[in-house]
Design a protein around this motif. Structure first.
Motif, PDB file in Angstrom:
ATOM      1  N   LEU A  94       6.535  52.340  63.175  1.00  0.00           N
ATOM      2  CA  LEU A  94       5.423  52.510  63.726  1.00  0.00           C
ATOM      3  C   LEU A  94       6.283  52.684  65.354  1.00  0.00           C
ATOM      4  O   LEU A  94       7.108  51.999  65.739  1.00  0.00           O
ATOM      5  CB  LEU A  94       4.495  51.095  64.156  1.00  0.00           C
ATOM      6  N   GLN A  95       5.692  53.817  66.070  1.00  0.00           N
ATOM      7  CA  GLN A  95       6.322  54.124  67.383  1.00  0.00           C
ATOM      8  C   GLN A  95       5.188  53.526  68.456  1.00  0.00           C
ATOM      9  O   GLN A  95       4.098  54.186  68.528  1.00  0.00           O
ATOM     10  CB  GLN A  95       6.529  55.638  67.473  1.00  0.00           C
ATOM     11  N   GLY A  96       5.810  53.056  69.506  1.00  0.00           N
ATOM     12  CA  GLY A  96       4.991  52.502  70.560  1.00  0.00           C
ATOM     13  C   GLY A  96       4.509  53.632  71.197  1.00  0.00           C
ATOM     14  O   GLY A  96       3.249  53.708  71.569  1.00  0.00           O
ATOM     15  N   ASN A  97       5.331  54.414  71.671  1.00  0.00           N
ATOM     16  CA  ASN A  97       4.820  55.865  72.201  1.00  0.00           C
ATOM     17  C   ASN A  97       5.743  56.897  71.776  1.00  0.00           C
ATOM     18  O   ASN A  97       6.903  56.967  71.300  1.00  0.00           O
ATOM     19  CB  ASN A  97       5.135  55.894  73.636  1.00  0.00           C
ATOM     20  N   GLU A  98       4.857  58.344  71.328  1.00  0.00           N
ATOM     21  CA  GLU A  98       5.405  59.188  70.893  1.00  0.00           C
ATOM     22  C   GLU A  98       5.030  60.539  71.269  1.00  0.00           C
ATOM     23  O   GLU A  98       3.560  60.450  71.398  1.00  0.00           O
ATOM     24  CB  GLU A  98       5.292  59.255  69.280  1.00  0.00           C
ATOM     25  N   THR A  99       5.698  61.635  71.742  1.00  0.00           N
ATOM     26  CA  THR A  99       4.594  62.829  72.163  1.00  0.00           C
ATOM     27  C   THR A  99       4.938  63.749  71.042  1.00  0.00           C
ATOM     28  O   THR A  99       5.890  64.138  70.354  1.00  0.00           O
ATOM     29  CB  THR A  99       5.832  63.148  73.486  1.00  0.00           C
ATOM     30  N   ILE A 100       4.018  64.496  70.867  1.00  0.00           N
ATOM     31  CA  ILE A 100       3.555  65.540  69.746  1.00  0.00           C
ATOM     32  C   ILE A 100       2.941  66.401  70.396  1.00  0.00           C
ATOM     33  O   ILE A 100       1.721  66.237  70.968  1.00  0.00           O
ATOM     34  CB  ILE A 100       2.852  64.593  68.592  1.00  0.00           C
ATOM     35  N   GLY A 101       3.509  67.612  70.193  1.00  0.00           N
ATOM     36  CA  GLY A 101       2.803  68.817  70.659  1.00  0.00           C
ATOM     37  C   GLY A 101       2.347  68.766  72.241  1.00  0.00           C
ATOM     38  O   GLY A 101       1.420  69.293  72.606  1.00  0.00           O
ATOM     39  N   GLY A 102       3.034  68.203  72.869  1.00  0.00           N
ATOM     40  CA  GLY A 102       2.983  68.200  74.408  1.00  0.00           C
ATOM     41  C   GLY A 102       2.206  67.089  75.002  1.00  0.00           C
ATOM     42  O   GLY A 102       1.941  66.700  75.896  1.00  0.00           O
ATOM     43  N   GLN A 103       1.595  66.190  73.866  1.00  0.00           N
ATOM     44  CA  GLN A 103       0.684  65.078  74.265  1.00  0.00           C
ATOM     45  C   GLN A 103       1.319  63.779  74.020  1.00  0.00           C
ATOM     46  O   GLN A 103       1.971  63.732  72.624  1.00  0.00           O
ATOM     47  CB  GLN A 103      -0.742  65.202  73.487  1.00  0.00           C
ATOM     48  N   GLN A 104       1.051  62.666  74.689  1.00  0.00           N
ATOM     49  CA  GLN A 104       1.632  61.469  74.493  1.00  0.00           C
ATOM     50  C   GLN A 104       0.646  60.549  73.664  1.00  0.00           C
ATOM     51  O   GLN A 104      -0.438  60.606  73.969  1.00  0.00           O
ATOM     52  CB  GLN A 104       2.321  60.675  75.608  1.00  0.00           C
ATOM     53  N   TYR A 105       1.216  59.851  72.756  1.00  0.00           N
ATOM     54  CA  TYR A 105       0.097  58.921  71.930  1.00  0.00           C
ATOM     55  C   TYR A 105       1.061  57.578  71.943  1.00  0.00           C
ATOM     56  O   TYR A 105       2.030  57.376  71.959  1.00  0.00           O
ATOM     57  CB  TYR A 105       0.111  59.499  70.528  1.00  0.00           C
ATOM     58  N   SER A 106       0.199  56.546  71.934  1.00  0.00           N
ATOM     59  CA  SER A 106       0.630  55.271  71.665  1.00  0.00           C
ATOM     60  C   SER A 106       0.289  54.661  70.107  1.00  0.00           C
ATOM     61  O   SER A 106      -0.819  55.207  69.658  1.00  0.00           O
ATOM     62  CB  SER A 106      -0.146  54.334  72.765  1.00  0.00           C
ATOM     63  N   ASN A 107       1.094  53.823  69.677  1.00  0.00           N
ATOM     64  CA  ASN A 107       0.886  53.264  68.246  1.00  0.00           C
ATOM     65  C   ASN A 107       0.719  54.165  67.388  1.00  0.00           C
ATOM     66  O   ASN A 107      -0.209  54.494  66.659  1.00  0.00           O
ATOM     67  CB  ASN A 107      -0.317  52.303  68.381  1.00  0.00           C
ATOM     68  N   VAL A 108       1.820  55.113  67.034  1.00  0.00           N
ATOM     69  CA  VAL A 108       1.800  56.033  65.937  1.00  0.00           C
ATOM     70  C   VAL A 108       2.524  55.503  64.842  1.00  0.00           C
ATOM     71  O   VAL A 108       3.664  55.329  64.723  1.00  0.00           O
ATOM     72  CB  VAL A 108       2.454  57.370  66.401  1.00  0.00           C
ATOM     73  N   TRP A 109       1.949  55.568  63.595  1.00  0.00           N
ATOM     74  CA  TRP A 109       2.424  55.300  62.318  1.00  0.00           C
ATOM     75  C   TRP A 109       2.780  56.569  61.768  1.00  0.00           C
ATOM     76  O   TRP A 109       2.053  57.604  61.584  1.00  0.00           O
ATOM     77  CB  TRP A 109       1.595  54.859  61.405  1.00  0.00           C
ATOM     78  N   THR A 110       4.028  56.665  61.169  1.00  0.00           N
ATOM     79  CA  THR A 110       4.647  57.924  60.432  1.00  0.00           C
ATOM     80  C   THR A 110       4.585  57.616  58.912  1.00  0.00           C
ATOM     81  O   THR A 110       5.122  56.436  58.468  1.00  0.00           O
ATOM     82  CB  THR A 110       5.986  58.372  60.549  1.00  0.00           C
ATOM     83  N   ILE A 111       4.155  58.510  58.135  1.00  0.00           N
ATOM     84  CA  ILE A 111       4.039  58.357  56.624  1.00  0.00           C
ATOM     85  C   ILE A 111       4.875  59.446  55.941  1.00  0.00           C
ATOM     86  O   ILE A 111       4.323  60.532  56.017  1.00  0.00           O
ATOM     87  CB  ILE A 111       2.524  58.308  55.978  1.00  0.00           C
TER      88      ILE A 111
END
Length: 255
Positions: A169-186
């Motif tokens: 789990l990432q608390g904050n992650e930028t994807i495609g220029g947008q920032q997201y909170s609480n991101v799970w990577t599968i």
């Protein structure tokens, strides 16, 4: 006479302190439903890069689009489970042009997992408990070589054995220029064999790479799905050829 020592009060104090400390630091596992929300009217729009092989597989092209996924209705699957119907639409990458229908797929949310059926292929996209390192066989319902008939590729021939893994789990992650909170990577697969092919004496190569990212309260915000192989030149084919496809997509809008 010395009184006998009674350890019970001290033991109770230690237990109470330990329980209180655990309660203060304990964080329950994330809920699947929070990372794959579904309801009629919900939509997510993605920018998508589609890798295709043209000229009989001898050349690689990247086609770019916007793709909108909208939950249009509900139905029941063959097990009588509530299932959501997702309508997919496509238009130019710059947002110009009208949306045109591009097929549909189906989402079946369960108590602790979510199944998606697309092109008659059923995948367990996400499963709990959502803890780093947790695994499941997400493609267990797929047949052998599910893409061979449609794309002529041997890549993914045993993808029904893939082990899906919650990478963290990432608390904050930028994807495609947008920032997201609480991101799970599968991570679903990450196997690359002999690609890109060497300039001299290239042999068979294959790409089986697949991962997805989910943001709390939104759903899927990123997907990388590359299933293709490379056949080296031979007496019948003077140049190497690719077969299969690749998709990279990231969210640009949602409601």
């Amino acid at each position: 006479m010395n009184k006998l020592f009674n350890p019970l009060p001290l033991l109770l104090a230690v237990l109470l302190f330990s329980c209180g400390e655990k309660g203060a630091n304990f964080s329950p596992a994330a809920q699947v439903k929070d990372y794959f929300p579904v309801q009629i009217g919900k939509f997510i729009t993605y920018r998508m890069d589609s890798t295709v092989f043209v000229r009989s597989g001898s050349a690689v092209e990247t086609h770019q689009y916007q793709v909108k996924h909208s939950i249009a209705d509900t139905t029941r699957d063959n097990q009588k489970r509530l299932t959501y119907i997702v309508q997919r639409q496509i238009r130019n990458a710059d947002g110009s042009g009208n949306w045109t229908d591009n097929g549909r797929y189906y989402i079946t949310p369960l108590d602790n997992s979510v199944e998606v059926i697309e092109d008659n292929l059923r995948v367990i996209k996400i499963a709990g408990p959502m803890l780093t390192g947790n695994t499941w066989k997400g493609n267990t319902y797929l047949p052998l070589s599910p893409y061979e008939a449609a794309f002529g590729t041997q890549a993914g021939s045993e993808m029904n054995t893939w082990v899906f893994t919650h990478k963290g789990l990432q608390g904050n992650e930028t994807i495609g220029g947008q920032q997201y909170s609480n991101v799970w990577t599968i991570e679903q697969a990450n196997t690359v064999r002999n690609l890109p092919p060497p300039a001299t004496n290239p042999g068979y190569g294959s790409m089986e790479v697949s991962s997805e990212k989910y943001s709390k309260g939104i759903g899927l915000v990123y997907r990388n799905y590359q299933i293709y192989d490379f056949q080296p030149p031979n007496q019948g084919v003077p140049q190497g050829t690719y077969a299969g496809f690749g998709i990279t997509m990231w969210m640009i809008d949602h409601n």
